[in-house]
Design a protein around this motif. Structure first.
Motif, short mmCIF file in Angstrom:
data_model
loop_
_atom_site.label_atom_id
_atom_site.label_comp_id
_atom_site.label_asym_id
_atom_site.label_seq_id
_atom_site.Cartn_x
_atom_site.Cartn_y
_atom_site.Cartn_z
N ASN A 11 -34.81 -103.93 -58.44
CA ASN A 11 -33.46 -103.70 -58.95
C ASN A 11 -33.24 -104.37 -60.30
O ASN A 11 -32.10 -104.47 -60.77
CB ASN A 11 -32.43 -104.19 -57.94
N PRO B 274 -23.30 -104.31 -51.89
CA PRO B 274 -24.05 -103.08 -52.19
C PRO B 274 -25.36 -103.43 -52.91
O PRO B 274 -25.62 -104.59 -53.24
CB PRO B 274 -23.10 -102.32 -53.13
N ARG B 275 -26.17 -102.44 -53.14
CA ARG B 275 -27.37 -102.65 -53.96
C ARG B 275 -26.93 -103.01 -55.37
O ARG B 275 -26.09 -102.32 -55.97
CB ARG B 275 -28.21 -101.38 -53.97
N LYS C 272 -26.63 -96.42 -61.78
CA LYS C 272 -25.46 -95.89 -61.08
C LYS C 272 -25.81 -94.62 -60.33
O LYS C 272 -25.35 -94.40 -59.19
CB LYS C 272 -24.34 -95.61 -62.08
N SER C 273 -26.63 -93.78 -60.95
CA SER C 273 -26.99 -92.51 -60.31
C SER C 273 -27.83 -92.73 -59.06
O SER C 273 -27.88 -91.86 -58.18
CB SER C 273 -27.77 -91.62 -61.29
N GLN C 274 -28.47 -93.91 -58.96
CA GLN C 274 -29.27 -94.24 -57.79
C GLN C 274 -28.48 -95.01 -56.73
O GLN C 274 -29.04 -95.47 -55.73
CB GLN C 274 -30.49 -95.08 -58.23
N GLY C 275 -27.17 -95.16 -56.98
CA GLY C 275 -26.31 -95.82 -56.00
C GLY C 275 -26.24 -97.32 -56.17
O GLY C 275 -25.66 -98.01 -55.31
#
Length: 551
Positions: free
Chosen positions: A276, A249-250, A301-304
């Motif tokens: 990032n 994941p990112r 976290k809110s940005q995935g």
């Protein structure tokens, strides 16, 4: 001219020594029963050469037969190198190094640098690489020139970088390392250094507060930080080693606004991406604000994104700030994040009972770049699993000794230079007590410099130093009292660059400057060399005033 020379009406003359400009011959004059030595200097014009030979030998002319073999075409049954000649050159070169670098280089009456513009310097050094080699006396002059025009980082007035001064035991270790010319990947080729590195790592782990762990010496703090990021990613997502970044994941990294730029380099190099890397706000001293760290983690976290690493710093590059490790460790524990501490600059405080409190909580890190020795520590046996490639030509599994001594597969490098000897030999020489004294002495000199600075008009501290980085503006008389002028900041920003140019061109000292955040150019004085005295601190202040008072 070379090979065997023949003089008319004489016995053969044997070539005794030949180089490109001078040729020495010997021959027997039977009439007078004398051994005659003839030196031919090819730098003079040929008519004069023949005339000189004629006068020396009472002969009319010189002929040559049998050209000499060029370098690299000697008989294959003979050594290519002349060890006696090479050792003589090394002896003479070392005399130059001792005089120019280690004697003049620490003399306050000598210049820190002999500044030359690039074009002039290139001409002086004669950098061109040619088809044929040079004579020994020319090469020795090259050594002198390199020493003369290089910056003398051993000089007591060199304050420019996060290194300075000379330790003769460590330097001896470096000389010995280069002479032995081995690579630290297997016990069979580096038995002494495999055991030595293990001992130094063990001692450093005890300073941190660990009874066990793993580690490796790295060629710089940047590489240590790259190791940490790779290890943290591997622990969180071990499949990355086989499947690569596409399977992940990112990811998100967190570090302070004043951390070393190698964090950004590591993110770019390892495919994580600089966008990032979440920069955490700092206070006026440059220390990470932990409340903002928690907010940045939630933002990621809110940005995935998936947080996996918090990169803290003990001793930032500019202000020498120490991030609060205990509350950072608490956050990492709650979030399940890898905590890395970049102590490549400030880790030396661990040697001092008086100052080790600056790294309180260090025993809770997962990895760290410790002090200026550039090593990596980690609590898990991950180094080999993360980096190994099982090269069978190096790491055969049926060796006659303990294979765990072959530490090379823990490294991302193959060949790895020996870095432990210089530290080990210095530590042996002065002991832990001597290293502690050096740290405490650097802090004492820093306090003295700050006290003296505050007594003088025109010196404005950025803030009270936490470490041995003293950051300040010098306000020349023309700007004092004009802080509210619209062009004040612009004019102030030009002061440090001009003073820096003047000191370098005069060779009196070297100190760095930089802008930071919203602050215009200011000086960063580093008080680290074990050679420093109070007199050097006073000279520094006097010289800043002398160079900048007329601005």
């Amino acid at each position: 001219m070379g090979g065997e020379c023949t003089f008319q009406s004489s016995q053969p003359v044997n070539r005794y020594l030949q180089c490109h400009e001078l040729v020495l011959y010997k021959y027997r004059n039977h009439a007078k029963n004398l051994l005659v030595i003839v030196i031919i200097d090819f730098r003079i014009r040929l008519p004069r050469l023949y005339s000189t030979l004629s006068a020396l030998t009472s002969l009319d002319c010189v002929t040559t037969t049998g050209p000499s073999q060029p370098y690299g075409q000697q008989h294959l049954n003979e050594p290519l190198l002349d060890h006696r000649e090479g050792q003589l050159f090394l002896t003479e070169a070392f005399k130059v190094i001792l005089e120019e670098v280690l004697c003049k280089g620490i003399d306050v009456n000598e210049k820190v640098c002999e500044w030359r513009e690039p074009e002039e310097l290139a001409t002086l050094l004669d950098l061109e690489l040619r088809e044929y080699g040079e004579q020994q006396h020319q090469l020795l002059q090259r050594v002198r020139d390199v020493a003369k025009y290089s910056v003398k980082t051993n000089h007591p007035r060199f304050f420019n970088q996060l290194f300075a001064g000379v330790d003769y035991h460590a330097l001896t270790g470096r000389f010995l390392t280069e002479a032995l010319n081995t690579s630290q990947y297997t016990y069979e080729v580096a038995p002494v250094f495999v055991l030595m590195e293990d001992e130094v790592l063990s001692k450093l782990r005890s300073l941190v507060g660990w009874a066990q762990g793993d580690g490796i010496f790295c060629p710089g703090g940047t590489m240590s930080n790259m190791y940490a990021m790779n290890l943290a990613r591997y622990r969180a997502f071990p499949e990355v080693k086989l499947k690569g970044q596409w399977a992940l994941p990112r990811l998100a990294v967190f570090t302070s606004q004043e951390s070393h730029y190698s964090v950004m380099k590591a993110a770019a190099f390892q495919g994580i991406g600089t966008e990032n890397v979440f920069k955490v706000n700092v206070d006026d001293r440059g220390c990470m604000i932990t409340d903002d760290l928690s907010e940045k983690i939630e933002l990621a976290k809110s940005q995935g994104a998936v947080p996996f690493l918090v990169h803290a710093t003990s001793g930032t590059t500019v202000q020498g700030a120490f991030d609060p490790l205990e509350p950072i460790a608490d956050i990492c524990d709650r979030q399940g994040l890898w905590m890395h501490v970049d102590a490549a600059w400030g880790g030396s405080v661990l040697f001092s009972k008086e100052h080790r409190h600056l790294m309180r909580g260090v025993e809770r890190w997962e990895s760290g770049a410790c002090s200026g020795i550039q090593l990596l520590e980690c609590n898990f046996d991950l180094l080999k699993r993360c980096h190994s490639a099982d090269a069978t030509y190096l790491f055969q599994q049926d060796k006659f000794y303990d294979m765990s001594l072959d530490t090379g597969d823990k490294s991302i490098q193959c060949g790895r230079k020996v870095d432990c000897l210089k530290l080990w030999l210095m530590w042996k020489a002065v002991g832990s007590q001597g290293l502690e004294e050096r740290v405490d002495r650097a802090f004492a000199h820093t306090r003295y410099l700050v006290e003296e600075m505050m007594k003088r008009e025109g010196f404005q501290l950025i803030g009270k130093p936490e470490f041995v980085n003293v950051c300040f503006w010098f306000i020349p008389p023309s700007l004092r009292g004009k802080e509210n002028s619209p062009d004040y900041q612009d004019r102030l920003s030009k002061v440090a660059p001009v003073i820096k140019e003047r000191m370098i061109k005069q060779g009196t000292m070297m100190v760095g400057y930089q802008p930071l955040g919203g602050r215009v150019n200011f000086f960063r004085m580093i008080v680290i060399s074990p050679q420093l005295s109070y007199q050097d601190m006073t000279f520094f202040l006097d010289e800043i005033e002398r160079l900048g008072n007329n601005l």
